[in-house]
Design an enzyme around this catalytic site. Structure first.
Site, PDB file in Angstrom:
ATOM      1  N   TYR A  47       0.802  -1.237   0.000  1.00 48.71           N
ATOM      2  CA  TYR A  47       0.000   0.000   0.000  1.00 48.71           C
ATOM      3  C   TYR A  47       0.832   1.283   0.000  1.00 48.71           C
ATOM      4  CZ  TYR A  47      -3.660  -3.342   1.104  1.00 48.71           C
ATOM      5  OH  TYR A  47      -4.526  -4.402   1.051  1.00 48.71           O
ATOM      6  N   ASN A  80     -12.628   4.586  -2.085  1.00 49.03           N
ATOM      7  CA  ASN A  80     -11.861   3.366  -1.831  1.00 49.03           C
ATOM      8  C   ASN A  80     -12.597   2.644  -0.719  1.00 49.03           C
ATOM      9  OD1 ASN A  80     -10.163   1.279  -1.267  1.00 49.03           O
ATOM     10  ND2 ASN A  80      -8.288   2.508  -1.287  1.00 49.03           N
ATOM     11  N   HIS A 115     -15.531  -5.990  -2.041  1.00 49.54           N
ATOM     12  CA  HIS A 115     -15.713  -7.378  -2.472  1.00 49.54           C
ATOM     13  C   HIS A 115     -16.879  -8.073  -1.780  1.00 49.54           C
ATOM     14  CE1 HIS A 115     -11.745  -6.298  -3.808  1.00 49.54           C
ATOM     15  NE2 HIS A 115     -11.286  -6.266  -2.564  1.00 49.54           N
ATOM     16  N   ASP A 157     -25.866  -0.795  -2.951  1.00 50.46           N
ATOM     17  CA  ASP A 157     -27.215  -0.218  -2.973  1.00 50.46           C
ATOM     18  C   ASP A 157     -27.187   1.263  -2.606  1.00 50.46           C
ATOM     19  OD1 ASP A 157     -28.250  -2.662  -3.710  1.00 50.46           O
ATOM     20  OD2 ASP A 157     -29.030  -3.171  -1.724  1.00 50.46           O
ATOM     21  N   LEU A 176      -5.615   1.346  -4.242  1.00 48.43           N
ATOM     22  CA  LEU A 176      -4.176   1.581  -4.287  1.00 48.43           C
ATOM     23  C   LEU A 176      -3.475   0.458  -5.038  1.00 48.43           C
ATOM     24  CD1 LEU A 176      -4.218   2.454  -0.569  1.00 48.43           C
ATOM     25  CD2 LEU A 176      -3.156   4.004  -2.207  1.00 48.43           C
ATOM     26  N   SER A 177      -3.845  -0.771  -4.712  1.00 48.07           N
ATOM     27  CA  SER A 177      -3.224  -1.944  -5.325  1.00 48.07           C
ATOM     28  C   SER A 177      -4.028  -2.394  -6.543  1.00 48.07           C
ATOM     29  CB  SER A 177      -3.156  -3.087  -4.302  1.00 48.07           C
ATOM     30  OG  SER A 177      -4.465  -3.472  -3.895  1.00 48.07           O
ATOM     31  N   ARG A 195     -10.311 -10.945  -4.259  1.00 50.24           N
ATOM     32  CA  ARG A 195     -10.260  -9.498  -4.536  1.00 50.24           C
ATOM     33  C   ARG A 195     -10.556  -9.182  -6.000  1.00 50.24           C
ATOM     34  NH1 ARG A 195      -7.786  -7.470   0.243  1.00 50.24           N
ATOM     35  NH2 ARG A 195      -6.302  -8.974   1.081  1.00 50.24           N
TER      36      ARG A 195
HETATM   37  O1  CA2 Z   1      -5.855  -1.646  -2.805  1.00 47.88           O
HETATM   38  C1  CA2 Z   1      -6.752  -1.079  -2.163  1.00 47.88           C
HETATM   39  O2  CA2 Z   1      -6.847   0.133  -2.090  1.00 47.88           O
HETATM   40  C2  CA2 Z   1      -7.738  -1.937  -1.370  1.00 47.88           C
HETATM   41  O3  CA2 Z   1      -9.004  -1.281  -1.403  1.00 47.88           O
HETATM   42  C3  CA2 Z   1      -7.195  -1.999   0.046  1.00 47.88           C
HETATM   43  C4  CA2 Z   1      -8.021  -2.907   0.954  1.00 47.88           C
HETATM   44  C5  CA2 Z   1      -8.233  -4.272   0.325  1.00 47.88           C
HETATM   45  O4  CA2 Z   1      -9.084  -5.064   1.134  1.00 47.88           O
HETATM   46  C6  CA2 Z   1      -8.805  -4.174  -1.072  1.00 47.88           C
HETATM   47  O5  CA2 Z   1      -8.894  -5.478  -1.618  1.00 47.88           O
HETATM   48  C7  CA2 Z   1      -7.922  -3.322  -1.961  1.00 47.88           C
HETATM   49  C8  CA2 Z   1      -7.329  -3.099   2.306  1.00 47.88           C
HETATM   50  C9  CA2 Z   1      -6.948  -1.827   2.988  1.00 47.88           C
HETATM   51  C10 CA2 Z   1      -6.015  -2.151   4.105  1.00 47.88           C
HETATM   52  O6  CA2 Z   1      -5.233  -1.021   4.360  1.00 47.88           O
HETATM   53  C11 CA2 Z   1      -4.109  -1.178   5.103  1.00 47.88           C
HETATM   54  C12 CA2 Z   1      -3.217  -0.142   5.098  1.00 47.88           C
HETATM   55  C13 CA2 Z   1      -2.052  -0.239   5.816  1.00 47.88           C
HETATM   56  C14 CA2 Z   1      -1.792  -1.368   6.556  1.00 47.88           C
HETATM   57  C15 CA2 Z   1      -2.702  -2.397   6.568  1.00 47.88           C
HETATM   58  C16 CA2 Z   1      -3.870  -2.302   5.854  1.00 47.88           C
END
Ligand code: CA2
Length: 145
Positions: free
Chosen positions: A22, A73, A79, A86, A100-101, A110
């Protein structure tokens, strides 16, 4: 024009853990950059984050009528949450889904987004820079001829 940048669960931890996935930019830095980028676009950007599904839905309801659009986001709720999907539909807002990813390069759970079909578009895989891309894309969408 007012735009909302809305972040979901665990994104308050950005910059503190899992930097390989991230990045090392904090949510506060991302939000400040979104506000600054909004100024270059001539729009006012507000930011919010919640770890709670219902609170995210409340933000979408409140944005209806006051915001022109949303960069969302939704984190893991992307998911799983029919309720969030809705709420996007009910809000009648233009929403850009942002990650972000690159979720398609990660675990198969995902690969599915419940919200993508009710968003105007999706930007993912560009890290923190994606928020600026999403704001520009949303601004362009709202100003389309
Ligand atoms: O890639 C993304 O932005 C996600 O929305 C991030 C989510 C993930 O569940 C999605 O599949 C993709 C997770 C966010 C977790 O954020 C963290 C940030 C720092 C440390 C740990 C978790």
């Amino acid at each position: 024009m007012q735009l909302l940048v809305l972040n979901g669960p665990n994104l308050n931890l950005l910059g503190t853990r899992e930097p390989k996935i991230y990045g090392s930019t904090t949510l506060a830095q991302i939000e400040a950059d979104c506000v600054a980028h909004g100024q270059t676009l001539g729009v006012s950007v507000s930011c919010a984050q919640s770890n709670h599904e219902g609170a995210l839905i409340d933000h979408l309801h409140a944005a209806r009528g006051t915001m022109a659009g949303v960069v969302l986001n939704a984190g893991a709720y992307t998911h799983t949450s029919v309720a969030l999907r809705d709420a996007i539909t009910a809000s009648e807002l233009s929403v850009v889904e942002l990650h972000l990813s690159n979720t398609h390069a990660r675990e198969s759970f995902r690969h599915v987004s419940l919200i993508a079909p009710v968003c105007v578009g999706v930007i993912q895989g560009f890290g923190a820079a994606g928020y600026r891309l999403a704001l520009s894309a949303l601004h362009g969408h709202l100003n389309r001829p």
